[in-house]
Motif scaffolding. Structure first.
Motif, PDB file in Angstrom:
ATOM      1  N   ALA A   1     -13.961   9.342 -41.354  1.00  0.00           N
ATOM      2  CA  ALA A   1     -13.990   8.932 -39.945  1.00  0.00           C
ATOM      3  C   ALA A   1     -12.810   7.753 -39.708  1.00  0.00           C
ATOM      4  N   ILE A   2     -12.863   7.022 -40.477  1.00  0.00           N
ATOM      5  CA  ILE A   2     -11.944   5.675 -40.389  1.00  0.00           C
ATOM      6  C   ILE A   2     -10.444   6.245 -40.335  1.00  0.00           C
ATOM      7  N   LEU A   3     -10.389   7.135 -41.743  1.00  0.00           N
ATOM      8  CA  LEU A   3      -8.951   7.845 -41.848  1.00  0.00           C
ATOM      9  C   LEU A   3      -8.738   8.887 -40.402  1.00  0.00           C
ATOM     10  N   LEU A   4      -9.469   9.313 -39.801  1.00  0.00           N
ATOM     11  CA  LEU A   4      -9.243   9.978 -38.405  1.00  0.00           C
ATOM     12  C   LEU A   4      -8.884   8.969 -37.467  1.00  0.00           C
TER      13      LEU A   4
ATOM     14  N   VAL B   1     -15.617  -1.423 -46.393  1.00  0.00           N
ATOM     15  CA  VAL B   1     -15.603  -3.024 -45.905  1.00  0.00           C
ATOM     16  C   VAL B   1     -14.248  -3.637 -45.614  1.00  0.00           C
ATOM     17  N   TRP B   2     -13.187  -3.059 -46.378  1.00  0.00           N
ATOM     18  CA  TRP B   2     -11.879  -4.076 -46.127  1.00  0.00           C
ATOM     19  C   TRP B   2     -11.151  -3.100 -44.833  1.00  0.00           C
ATOM     20  N   SER B   3     -11.889  -1.687 -44.549  1.00  0.00           N
ATOM     21  CA  SER B   3     -11.313  -1.347 -43.201  1.00  0.00           C
ATOM     22  C   SER B   3     -12.071  -2.354 -42.160  1.00  0.00           C
ATOM     23  N   VAL B   4     -13.343  -2.628 -42.240  1.00  0.00           N
ATOM     24  CA  VAL B   4     -13.834  -3.700 -41.106  1.00  0.00           C
ATOM     25  C   VAL B   4     -13.084  -4.821 -41.251  1.00  0.00           C
ATOM     26  N   ILE B   5     -12.733  -5.358 -42.330  1.00  0.00           N
ATOM     27  CA  ILE B   5     -11.922  -6.828 -42.076  1.00  0.00           C
ATOM     28  C   ILE B   5     -10.662  -6.623 -41.613  1.00  0.00           C
ATOM     29  N   VAL B   6      -9.992  -5.401 -42.059  1.00  0.00           N
ATOM     30  CA  VAL B   6      -8.544  -5.293 -41.493  1.00  0.00           C
ATOM     31  C   VAL B   6      -8.725  -4.931 -39.701  1.00  0.00           C
ATOM     32  N   ALA B   7      -9.445  -4.276 -39.341  1.00  0.00           N
ATOM     33  CA  ALA B   7      -9.703  -4.168 -37.988  1.00  0.00           C
ATOM     34  C   ALA B   7     -10.079  -5.530 -37.305  1.00  0.00           C
ATOM     35  N   LEU B   8     -10.833  -6.333 -37.979  1.00  0.00           N
ATOM     36  CA  LEU B   8     -10.916  -7.457 -37.320  1.00  0.00           C
ATOM     37  C   LEU B   8      -9.631  -8.643 -37.380  1.00  0.00           C
ATOM     38  N   LEU B   9      -8.888  -8.281 -38.078  1.00  0.00           N
ATOM     39  CA  LEU B   9      -7.789  -8.981 -38.110  1.00  0.00           C
ATOM     40  C   LEU B   9      -6.579  -8.397 -37.449  1.00  0.00           C
TER      41      LEU B   9
ATOM     42  N   VAL C   1      -2.565   4.923 -47.158  1.00  0.00           N
ATOM     43  CA  VAL C   1      -3.402   4.138 -48.054  1.00  0.00           C
ATOM     44  C   VAL C   1      -4.631   4.410 -48.126  1.00  0.00           C
ATOM     45  N   ILE C   2      -5.396   4.864 -47.288  1.00  0.00           N
ATOM     46  CA  ILE C   2      -6.833   5.381 -47.120  1.00  0.00           C
ATOM     47  C   ILE C   2      -6.690   6.590 -47.837  1.00  0.00           C
ATOM     48  N   PHE C   3      -5.796   7.580 -47.385  1.00  0.00           N
ATOM     49  CA  PHE C   3      -5.834   9.056 -47.828  1.00  0.00           C
ATOM     50  C   PHE C   3      -5.494   9.047 -49.478  1.00  0.00           C
ATOM     51  N   TRP C   4      -4.776   8.197 -50.042  1.00  0.00           N
ATOM     52  CA  TRP C   4      -4.328   8.382 -51.320  1.00  0.00           C
ATOM     53  C   TRP C   4      -5.430   7.550 -52.403  1.00  0.00           C
ATOM     54  N   THR C   5      -6.192   6.475 -51.861  1.00  0.00           N
ATOM     55  CA  THR C   5      -7.129   5.887 -52.292  1.00  0.00           C
ATOM     56  C   THR C   5      -8.459   6.536 -52.266  1.00  0.00           C
ATOM     57  N   ALA C   6      -8.910   7.237 -51.158  1.00  0.00           N
ATOM     58  CA  ALA C   6     -10.197   7.775 -51.079  1.00  0.00           C
ATOM     59  C   ALA C   6     -10.311   9.217 -51.720  1.00  0.00           C
ATOM     60  N   PHE C   7      -9.105   9.909 -51.311  1.00  0.00           N
ATOM     61  CA  PHE C   7      -9.143  11.420 -51.622  1.00  0.00           C
ATOM     62  C   PHE C   7      -7.921  11.624 -52.433  1.00  0.00           C
ATOM     63  N   PRO C   8      -7.448  11.204 -53.420  1.00  0.00           N
ATOM     64  CA  PRO C   8      -6.362  11.448 -54.280  1.00  0.00           C
ATOM     65  C   PRO C   8      -6.030  12.867 -54.704  1.00  0.00           C
ATOM     66  N   HIS C   9      -6.957  13.580 -54.822  1.00  0.00           N
ATOM     67  CA  HIS C   9      -6.599  14.837 -55.308  1.00  0.00           C
ATOM     68  C   HIS C   9      -6.240  15.600 -54.105  1.00  0.00           C
TER      69      HIS C   9
ATOM     70  N   HIS D   1       3.964   1.228 -36.473  1.00  0.00           N
ATOM     71  CA  HIS D   1       3.841   2.009 -37.987  1.00  0.00           C
ATOM     72  C   HIS D   1       2.792   1.320 -38.894  1.00  0.00           C
ATOM     73  N   VAL D   2       2.044   0.208 -38.516  1.00  0.00           N
ATOM     74  CA  VAL D   2       0.773  -0.481 -39.338  1.00  0.00           C
ATOM     75  C   VAL D   2      -0.031   0.906 -39.672  1.00  0.00           C
ATOM     76  N   TRP D   3      -0.444   1.566 -38.525  1.00  0.00           N
ATOM     77  CA  TRP D   3      -1.400   2.609 -38.860  1.00  0.00           C
ATOM     78  C   TRP D   3      -0.998   3.720 -39.554  1.00  0.00           C
ATOM     79  N   LEU D   4       0.417   4.167 -39.715  1.00  0.00           N
ATOM     80  CA  LEU D   4       0.800   5.126 -40.692  1.00  0.00           C
ATOM     81  C   LEU D   4       0.545   4.475 -42.082  1.00  0.00           C
ATOM     82  N   ILE D   5       0.777   3.290 -42.284  1.00  0.00           N
ATOM     83  CA  ILE D   5       0.557   2.785 -43.678  1.00  0.00           C
ATOM     84  C   ILE D   5      -0.711   2.847 -43.990  1.00  0.00           C
TER      85      ILE D   5
END
Length: 385
Positions: free
Chosen positions: A8-11, A305-313, A67-75, A59-63
């Motif tokens: 959901a975060i990725l979407l 957790v880090w997604s929440v922190i990033v959203a707050l920043l 990052v989320i895609f390759w870290t969470a779902f590497p295959h 372009h922050v959102w593309l990065i």
């Protein structure tokens, strides 16, 4: 559960890139179609003033997506990047060339060089969403194998993929034109408001037709996904269509208030409709799902957790950026900071010297800045604990 949350975060980040970065790409199309130097001067000026403060930030959102895609779902990430390597590299090249063309056009002094840089910016703005769309079409139509060992030309050149690429271009042009209508209305420029209204109406009709054509092609290439789009995700599909119709009606009657939010909601509904219809499968046509292709549980929890922190920043930063942009405080000419010369030859001090905020400064801006300072201080304190 954690895998679904990360999905959901990725979407959500894909949605933000579509409604923000997509408008930047669409601005390139209208820059290309603005006409000659004299006739296209005013539209290009509005496009440039609207894009300049935000195009790099978007372009922050593309990065974040990558990052989320390759870290969470590497295959799944490896399969997509391998099979669709060529269109992805072409999209990256378009991003680089687009940025270079947009930046250098303002710095070059000779007209032929400005035209060359402007053409680079405009064509790259078309190529990047098109090739991104072909990759999305390849995923949706089940052309990405789970154990991809080499790039495949046929995976992203099917009718569904090519139509999805065109749909991405149409969507970017549509949302850009709608945003520019709102921008012109905010400035009280009726001429440019009518100019971009006609283009937004045309883009809405063409994009709607492309959406129907893409659905028809998807019915033949992935009947299961099409079935879920017209059942499980039907409400989101209807919302997208109603938003498009609402924008058309408001443009026709000359009521631009709220059309930017409605257009963004329509694009978001399309993205989430695709996600809901495809859930929980990551690569249609394979057994790769959010659960069996996800990273370890600890990694997924850390990403949340880090997604929440990033959203707050990032959230307050973007709020501040768009607030300043909406108040047109980011386009002050350098000459305005210099003393003005009166007809008698005497100088007058600048209206607002550095370090002294203007009297009408929005308290929201001060609150956002204060929140950012507090957050940065808090996280720096955590690092020393």
């Amino acid at each position: 559960m954690a895998a679904a949350a990360v999905g959901a975060i990725l979407l959500a980040s894909v949605t933000l890139y579509a409604v923000l970065g997509g408008a930047d790409f669409g601005g390139g199309l209208w820059d290309l179609l603005a006409g000659g130097d004299r006739r296209g001067r005013a539209p290009r000026a509005l496009i440039e003033e609207s894009i300049t403060p935000v195009w790099e930030a978007n372009h922050v959102w593309l990065i974040f997506d990558l990052v989320i895609f390759w870290t969470a779902f590497p295959h799944a990430f490896a399969a997509v990047m391998t099979t669709a390597a060529l269109p992805l590299w072409l999209a990256v090249a378009g991003i680089v060339l687009r940025g270079a063309g947009f930046a250098f056009r303002k710095e070059l002094s000779r007209l032929p060089q400005q035209r060359a840089a402007g053409t680079t910016f405009a064509f790259s703005s078309l190529l990047t969403p098109f090739f991104m769309g072909t990759v999305a079409g390849a995923i949706a139509s089940g052309q990405i194998p789970a154990n991809a060992g080499h790039a495949s030309l046929s995976a992203w050149t099917s009718a569904t993929s090519l139509l999805t690429g065109l749909l991405f271009v149409g969507t970017c042009s549509y949302i850009a034109a709608v945003y520019l209508v709102g921008e012109a209305a905010d400035r009280g420029d009726r001429s440019l408001q009518h100019y971009f209204t006609r283009r937004a109406q045309a883009a809405a009709i063409i994009t709607g037709a492309l959406s129907l054509a893409t659905l028809a092609a998807l019915h033949g290439s992935n009947a299961a996904l099409f079935s879920r789009l017209t059942s499980r995700a039907l409400a989101l599909v209807i919302i997208a269509g109603l938003c498009g119709l609402a924008v058309l009606v408001l443009l026709t009657v000359g009521r631009p208030a709220g059309i930017r939010a409605i257009a963004a909601l329509g694009v978001a509904a399309v993205v989430w409709g695709w996600g809901v219809a495809q859930y929980p499968v990551l690569l249609p046509g394979t057994a790769v799902t959010l659960t069996n292709a996800g990273a370890p549980q600890a990694t997924l929890v850390a990403l949340i957790v880090w997604s929440v922190i990033v959203a707050l920043l990032i959230g307050p930063s973007f709020a501040l950026l768009f607030t300043l942009q909406g108040r047109r405080l980011l386009h002050a000419d350098e000459a305005e900071a210099l003393p003005a010369v009166t007809s008698a030859g005497q100088t007058q001090p600048p209206a607002a010297p550095w370090g002294q905020p203007p009297a009408d400064q929005n308290p929201v801006i001060r609150a956002i800045v204060l929140a950012l300072v507090v957050l940065v201080a808090f996280f720096r304190r955590l690092q020393h604990c």
